[in-house]
Write an enzyme that holds these catalytic residues in place. Structure first.
Site, PDB file in Angstrom:
ATOM      1  N   HIS A  94       0.845  -1.005   0.012  1.00  0.00           N
ATOM      2  CA  HIS A  94       0.086  -0.047   0.089  1.00  0.00           C
ATOM      3  C   HIS A  94       0.800   0.952   0.187  1.00  0.00           C
ATOM      4  CE1 HIS A  94       0.518   0.863   4.559  1.00  0.00           C
ATOM      5  NE2 HIS A  94       0.386  -0.489   4.583  1.00  0.00           N
TER       6      HIS A  94
ATOM      7  N   GLU B 237      -4.888   1.736   2.819  1.00  0.00           N
ATOM      8  CA  GLU B 237      -4.810   0.505   3.782  1.00  0.00           C
ATOM      9  C   GLU B 237      -4.861   0.905   5.000  1.00  0.00           C
ATOM     10  OE1 GLU B 237      -3.077  -2.484   6.261  1.00  0.00           O
ATOM     11  OE2 GLU B 237      -2.363  -0.381   5.763  1.00  0.00           O
ATOM     12  N   GLU B 238      -4.352   2.306   5.387  1.00  0.00           N
ATOM     13  CA  GLU B 238      -4.195   2.589   6.649  1.00  0.00           C
ATOM     14  C   GLU B 238      -5.474   2.988   7.303  1.00  0.00           C
ATOM     15  OE1 GLU B 238      -1.935   1.751   8.633  1.00  0.00           O
ATOM     16  OE2 GLU B 238       0.018   1.953   7.399  1.00  0.00           O
TER      17      GLU B 238
ATOM     18  N   HIS C  82       4.199   3.097  12.582  1.00  0.00           N
ATOM     19  CA  HIS C  82       3.394   4.143  13.189  1.00  0.00           C
ATOM     20  C   HIS C  82       4.144   4.807  14.290  1.00  0.00           C
ATOM     21  CE1 HIS C  82      -0.364   2.054  11.750  1.00  0.00           C
ATOM     22  NE2 HIS C  82       0.491   1.980  10.847  1.00  0.00           N
TER      23      HIS C  82
ATOM     24  N   ASP D  61       6.442   0.455   7.178  1.00  0.00           N
ATOM     25  CA  ASP D  61       5.168  -0.057   7.166  1.00  0.00           C
ATOM     26  C   ASP D  61       4.504   1.023   5.600  1.00  0.00           C
ATOM     27  OD1 ASP D  61       2.516  -0.453   7.136  1.00  0.00           O
ATOM     28  OD2 ASP D  61       2.043   0.362   9.017  1.00  0.00           O
TER      29      ASP D  61
ATOM     30  N   ASP E 286      -0.146   4.613   1.023  1.00  0.00           N
ATOM     31  CA  ASP E 286      -0.475   5.218   2.215  1.00  0.00           C
ATOM     32  C   ASP E 286       0.378   5.017   3.529  1.00  0.00           C
ATOM     33  OD1 ASP E 286      -2.349   3.209   2.265  1.00  0.00           O
ATOM     34  OD2 ASP E 286      -3.536   4.209   3.815  1.00  0.00           O
TER      35      ASP E 286
ATOM     36  N   GLU F  20       1.618  -7.771   3.462  1.00  0.00           N
ATOM     37  CA  GLU F  20       2.868  -7.526   4.537  1.00  0.00           C
ATOM     38  C   GLU F  20       2.526  -8.347   5.896  1.00  0.00           C
ATOM     39  OE1 GLU F  20       1.833  -3.458   6.409  1.00  0.00           O
ATOM     40  OE2 GLU F  20      -0.151  -3.733   5.453  1.00  0.00           O
TER      41      GLU F  20
END
Length: 397
Positions: A79, A146-147, A369, A112, A81, A174
């Site tokens: 992804h 995705e997030e 994150h 990520d 984003d 992932e």
């Protein structure tokens, strides 16, 4: 043909360029990602497609056509984003992709998961230069949103004709970092349940000792939830796996209007991740705790994931067998896990696409994150090399 050193330099520079694109929530412009990845497709020699079924949220597909086009294809999913940053908490600018003296690349998305998208592509670059042609067609996909749970990304795209025409028979997405010679492969995910508990009661002057207050009910709820959380922590400490542990965290608490007024309501938001086999029992527990707390205590669902099937990780799954054999030849063993967090993989599984989650970035502190997210250059390049073994194995399954 480029030397190994030149290929490594290209890979690291492409990774850093991708990290410098601030595809960060909440208002993402994906077009710089489209331009960058189209350039990568042309440079490597891959077909490039942009699906725009969801306005402002494109899905990108870079395709390496296989020898046997009629066979179900392989999707290597990532992804574009990334989550927001608190820039003052970073020691490096979060979208500069600085490299320190240890070779650590600092940027949001370093783990990520912009790393994996580029690792797929750089592995394919090396395979193509080596004269490899896959048996099954390989689609390297870059998804939006995705997030945010994929609600305006994979969740919508899997139902489109554009997606269905890819004829995907297996997906790799992932996963988690392993340690040493042990890789972690994810075959399923816990169900996310986020909810707000409303605790309502009598209101009045702050000098009064009223009964049936929102605060008393809130205290009861907190005691129950944190006692339960403590039990889960004990299970985590005593066991070797988190597959059957419920994670629960208080994330938001609201209530009160003035310091001498007893509030008529407190609300508590909890985020939980629950193994599917424990979901109904946990749901019943929450309902009972609310009932026991007193009148007018109730649950408001914020997000309740559907039930998604796990992917077989045994000899019945030719792609699992191919993955395992490929990494064993490189000296690795594989541990299987259920993922506590959520990814697009659950949506693919829901569409009956066998999907495994994997990260090749071994021995790396988990900074997803977090402030100062980073990935080491050597770890990144080892991941590229590992994919040069995994991708052909999956295609030839």
């Amino acid at each position: 043909m480029a030397s190994q050193k030149q290929l490594d330099t290209i890979a690291v520079e492409n990774f850093r360029q991708y990290l410098r694109i601030p595809s960060v929530h909440p208002d993402i412009n994906y077009e710089p990602c489209v331009e960058f990845l189209e350039k990568q497709a042309k440079d490597i020699g891959l077909e490039f497609s942009v699906f725009r079924d969801v306005p402002k949220n494109p899905m990108l597909v870079l395709t390496w056509t296989g020898r046997e086009k009629s066979l179900p294809s392989i999707m290597l999913s990532s992804h574009m984003d990334v989550v927001p940053v608190y820039e003052k908490m970073w020691t490096h600018k979060p979208f500069d992709a600085d490299i320190d003296e240890k070779g650590n690349i600092y940027a949001r998305g370093a783990q990520d998961m912009k790393c994996i998208g580029i690792q797929y592509l750089e592995a394919i670059r090396r395979l193509k230069l080596g004269g490899v042609q896959p048996r099954r067609t390989i689609h390297v996909t870059f998804l939006p949103d995705e997030e945010n749970g994929g609600l305006r990304g994979a969740k919508q795209y899997i139902n489109t004709e554009n997606f269905k025409k890819l004829n995907i028979g297996f997906a790799l997405d992932e996963g988690k970092h392993g340690e040493g010679n042990t890789l972690i492969l994810v075959y399923g995910e816990k169900r996310r349940w986020s909810f707000r508990i409303h605790c309502t009661g009598g209101t009045g002057h702050g000098s009064l000792l009223l009964e049936n207050t929102a605060g008393e009910k809130m205290r009861y709820i907190l005691d129950k939830f944190y006692d339960f959380r403590a039990e889960q922590l004990v299970k985590k400490i005593e066991g070797n796996s988190t597959d059957h542990i419920i994670s629960i965290n208080l994330t938001i608490l609201h209530g009160g209007v003035q310091n001498n007024v007893i509030p008529d309501e407190f609300t508590l938001v909890f985020d939980t991740r629950v193994p599917d086999e424990d979901f109904e029992k946990f749901e019943d527990n929450v309902a009972q705790w609310c009932k026991d707390a007193g009148k007018n205590v109730w649950v408001e669902d914020l997000r309740r994931d559907d039930k998604y099937p796990n992917t077989a990780a045994d000899d019945s799954n030719i792609f699992w067998v191919a993955f395992k054999e490929a990494v064993q030849l490189e000296g690795y063993k594989v541990d299987l896990e259920i993922l506590s967090a959520n990814s697009n993989a659950r949506l693919y599984r829901g569409a009956l696409i066998p999907t495994l989650g994997f990260s090749p970035n071994q021995d790396t502190p988990v900074k997803m994150h977090d402030h100062d997210e980073f990935l080491n250059v050597n770890v990144f390049l080892k991941g590229v090399k590992l994919y040069t073994h995994i991708i052909p194995a999956l295609s030839n399954a």
